[in-house]
Each structure stands twice: as C-alpha cells, then as structure tokens.
Design an enzyme around this catalytic site. Structure first.
Site, PDB file in Angstrom:
ATOM      1  N   ARG A  99      31.559  54.073  45.399  1.00  0.00           N
ATOM      2  CA  ARG A  99      31.595  53.845  44.093  1.00  0.00           C
ATOM      3  C   ARG A  99      30.526  53.753  43.434  1.00  0.00           C
ATOM      4  NH1 ARG A  99      37.330  50.274  43.528  1.00  0.00           N
ATOM      5  NH2 ARG A  99      38.644  51.826  44.584  1.00  0.00           N
ATOM      6  N   ASP A 139      42.244  41.550  30.175  1.00  0.00           N
ATOM      7  CA  ASP A 139      41.773  41.971  31.729  1.00  0.00           C
ATOM      8  C   ASP A 139      40.302  42.098  31.350  1.00  0.00           C
ATOM      9  OD1 ASP A 139      43.248  43.732  34.361  1.00  0.00           O
ATOM     10  OD2 ASP A 139      40.980  44.185  33.909  1.00  0.00           O
TER      11      ASP A 139
HETATM   12  C1  LIG Z   1      45.715  44.971  40.756  1.00  0.00           C
HETATM   13  S1  LIG Z   1      45.707  44.735  39.066  1.00  0.00           S
HETATM   14  C2  LIG Z   1      47.112  43.924  38.675  1.00  0.00           C
HETATM   15  C3  LIG Z   1      47.918  44.423  37.532  1.00  0.00           C
HETATM   16  C4  LIG Z   1      49.214  43.624  37.200  1.00  0.00           C
HETATM   17  N1  LIG Z   1      49.186  42.310  36.567  1.00  0.00           N
HETATM   18  C5  LIG Z   1      50.295  44.041  38.179  1.00  0.00           C
HETATM   19  O1  LIG Z   1      50.848  43.104  38.899  1.00  0.00           O
HETATM   20  O2  LIG Z   1      50.524  45.215  38.283  1.00  0.00           O
HETATM   21  C6  LIG Z   1      44.465  43.422  39.068  1.00  0.00           C
HETATM   22  C7  LIG Z   1      43.746  43.346  37.755  1.00  0.00           C
HETATM   23  O3  LIG Z   1      42.878  42.030  37.466  1.00  0.00           O
HETATM   24  C8  LIG Z   1      41.838  42.379  36.876  1.00  0.00           C
HETATM   25  N2  LIG Z   1      40.765  41.413  37.132  1.00  0.00           N
HETATM   26  C9  LIG Z   1      40.160  40.941  38.252  1.00  0.00           C
HETATM   27  N3  LIG Z   1      39.422  40.024  38.246  1.00  0.00           N
HETATM   28  C10 LIG Z   1      39.603  39.501  36.710  1.00  0.00           C
HETATM   29  C11 LIG Z   1      39.284  38.447  36.149  1.00  0.00           C
HETATM   30  N4  LIG Z   1      38.097  37.622  36.734  1.00  0.00           N
HETATM   31  N5  LIG Z   1      39.667  38.131  34.967  1.00  0.00           N
HETATM   32  C12 LIG Z   1      40.765  38.784  34.489  1.00  0.00           C
HETATM   33  N6  LIG Z   1      40.989  40.062  34.942  1.00  0.00           N
HETATM   34  C13 LIG Z   1      40.680  40.117  36.343  1.00  0.00           C
HETATM   35  C14 LIG Z   1      41.352  43.559  37.338  1.00  0.00           C
HETATM   36  O4  LIG Z   1      40.520  44.408  36.316  1.00  0.00           O
HETATM   37  C15 LIG Z   1      42.649  44.458  37.492  1.00  0.00           C
HETATM   38  O5  LIG Z   1      43.062  45.213  36.436  1.00  0.00           O
END
Ligand SMILES: C[S@@+](CC[C@H](N)C(=O)[O-])C[C@H]1O[C@@H](n2cnc3c(N)ncnc32)[C@H](O)[C@@H]1O
Length: 271
Positions: free
Chosen positions: A35, A141
């Site tokens: 990445r 997010d």
């Molecule tokens: C795997 S996705 C989950 C999306 C959705 N909630 C679902 O269950 O399908 C995890 C998301 O968490 C976000 N994320 C990671 N760390 C975070 C933080 N400290 N604060 C807010 N969002 C965060 C990432 O950018 C990502 O888009």
C-alpha cells in the site's frame, strides 16, 4: 518489489496507530509495503524508503497523512451485512408510536452501505421521513475517502446483490451513461443520511445527537481491549436510555467491564 525495512515498518505503523488507534502487527508487513509503494508512486516518488522517510519527518504534504490513513484502514462492508440486526431494527420500527422520531448512527460507516441499508428499511417502515414521523441517519468514518464515497452513494451493480429485490427497485437507480454498471442511491435516501468524518478514538463532536440505535460493527476487532472499552464508553454516551447498540457478531464486549447488558445476540443496552 522492495520490502519495507523493519524499522520503517515499525515507525509507519506507530504513526498510523497514533492517528487511528489501530495496531497493525508484523503479519501485515507485506500488505503495508504494497500500500505504501502505491502511495509513493502516486506521489511521484520512485524510492519507497525516501517516501517513508519524508512521511516520518513531517516532510510530506499534510494530505499525505490522510491518504496514508485512507489506505491502511480496512473498509470491507456490504449492504444488509449481518441481517439479524436489520430484523431486530425492523421489529423496533414496527413497535414505534406514530410520529415518534428515530435516530440511527452508523459509527464506522465505511463506504455507506450499512447506513443506506438502514435508510431503505426506515423509509419502508416509517415513510420518507419528511412527514409526521421524522427519522435521521448519521454515518461517520475515520477515512475521508470513505466518507466522500458514501456521500456519492454510487456503487457497482454487483455490490447491491444483497439488497432485497423490492428495495433495489424502489431505492436504487440504475446508472446510465458514465454511470452504466452502477447503482445510485435514490435522492430520497441520500437526503436522509448525513456522512461526516469522525475518529472514534477522540471525543465525539458536540453536534452529534442522542441515538435510538447505534451500529458499531466490524471495527472493534482492530483495537486492543483498552481502546475498545474507550470507544464503547464514548459511543454509549450518545445512546438514549432505552436505545440499543449493535456490534459485529464476531465482536464481544464481555471482559471489558462496560456498563452494558446483552439484550440479544450482538445487541446491547445500557446496564
Ligand atoms: C470493516 S469496516 C466496517 C464497516 C461497517 N460498519 C460494516 O460492518 O460493514 C471498518 C471501518 O472502520 C473505520 N475505522 C477504523 N478506525 C476508525 C476510527 N478510529 N474511527 C472511526 N472509524 C474508524 C475504517 O475506516 C473502516 O471504514
């Protein structure tokens, strides 16, 4: 492809941890290298180590840090993921008194599929939300790229395969011209869902209201127990007294000493 040295890997993952709270361990070395290599190429830098060096010394433009966070987060999501939660939500919506307002927060909303799935269900059960039963959905997010993508509400058609056919017909517009092969969330849905950048590791913005339902799914798995507990406590501060918190089915809140009680599978209420 050149591999990132251990020292550079440790420094970059520490930087990412400081911003996101997420710890990427050695098993992610190849992924992180790939990445970063792509980021370096896009930034016009041919040498990976010198790109990383600039990043670490603060010599890279400020937006490079945002791009790093965008690339290192895992954003996998899909419509109507873990359908039990949508069944539970449907029951709650059906039990609402006429005209009662209802607010849902998709915390860690990624590219928006979760929030739009909720919007489809709410529009179906409560009407468009502009009349006597107002409802509102907020998605937040960490990744600004994901927030922008969620605001567009445009998805490759195959990503919408889990949307129930009746909802697909009603809420997903078939793209034409440049948008062929994609579906666009209807204007009605897009007007009911607000997406903002938000870091769950930091104090929550003052303008975030109290919610009836909070989706906090498939994000806790990336944090250690302390960070997890901190996030859940912060999020619970925005949950109404009789509201519920949904976590991913693979995410447990037990052993974290939190003021919650289970009211269903991966469904939690205030203790
Ligand atoms: C795997 S996705 C989950 C999306 C959705 N909630 C679902 O269950 O399908 C995890 C998301 O968490 C976000 N994320 C990671 N760390 C975070 C933080 N400290 N604060 C807010 N969002 C965060 C990432 O950018 C990502 O888009």
């Amino acid at each position: 492809m050149k591999t990132l040295s251990n020292k550079a890997f440790d420094a970059v993952t520490q930087l990412f941890h400081n911003v996101s709270g997420i710890r990427l361990n050695e098993s992610k070395h190849a992924l992180v290298t790939g990445r970063l290599q792509r980021l370096a190429t896009e930034a016009g830098e041919t040498d990976l180590e010198s790109y990383v060096d600039k990043l670490l010394r603060g010599g890279a433009p400020a937006q490079e840090m945002t791009r790093l966070v965008d690339r290192l987060t895992t954003n996998e999501t899909y419509f109507f993921r873990e359908p039990q939660h949508f069944n539970d939500l449907a029951d709650r919506l059906d039990a609402l008194a006429p005209g009662q307002d209802f607010k849902v927060w998709s915390a860690a909303s990624s590219s928006g599929e979760e929030a739009y799935s909720v919007a489809m269900l709410m529009s179906d059960r409560l009407g468009p939300g502009t009349g006597p039963a107002p409802w509102q959905i907020v998605g937040t997010d960490l990744s600004t790229a994901m927030v922008e993508s969620a605001r567009r509400g445009l998805y490759p058609t195959d990503r919408a395969r889990l949307v129930p056919p009746a909802y697909l017909k009603r809420f997903c517009l078939k793209g034409q011209g440049e948008q062929t092969g994609q579906v666009l969330m209807s204007r009605e849905l897009r007007s009911r869902v607000r997406f903002e950048a938000g870091n769950l590791m930091q104090p929550l913005p003052d303008d975030l209201p109290m919610f009836d339902v909070i989706f906090l799914r498939n994000v806790l798995i990336y944090f250690d127990n302390d960070a997890k507990a901190g996030i859940v406590r912060r999020v619970l501060g925005r949950l109404k007294p009789d509201g519920v918190l949904y976590t991913g089915h693979a995410e447990s809140l037990s052993n974290l000493n939190l003021p919650v009680r289970a009211v269903g599978t991966a469904v939690h209420g205030h203790a």
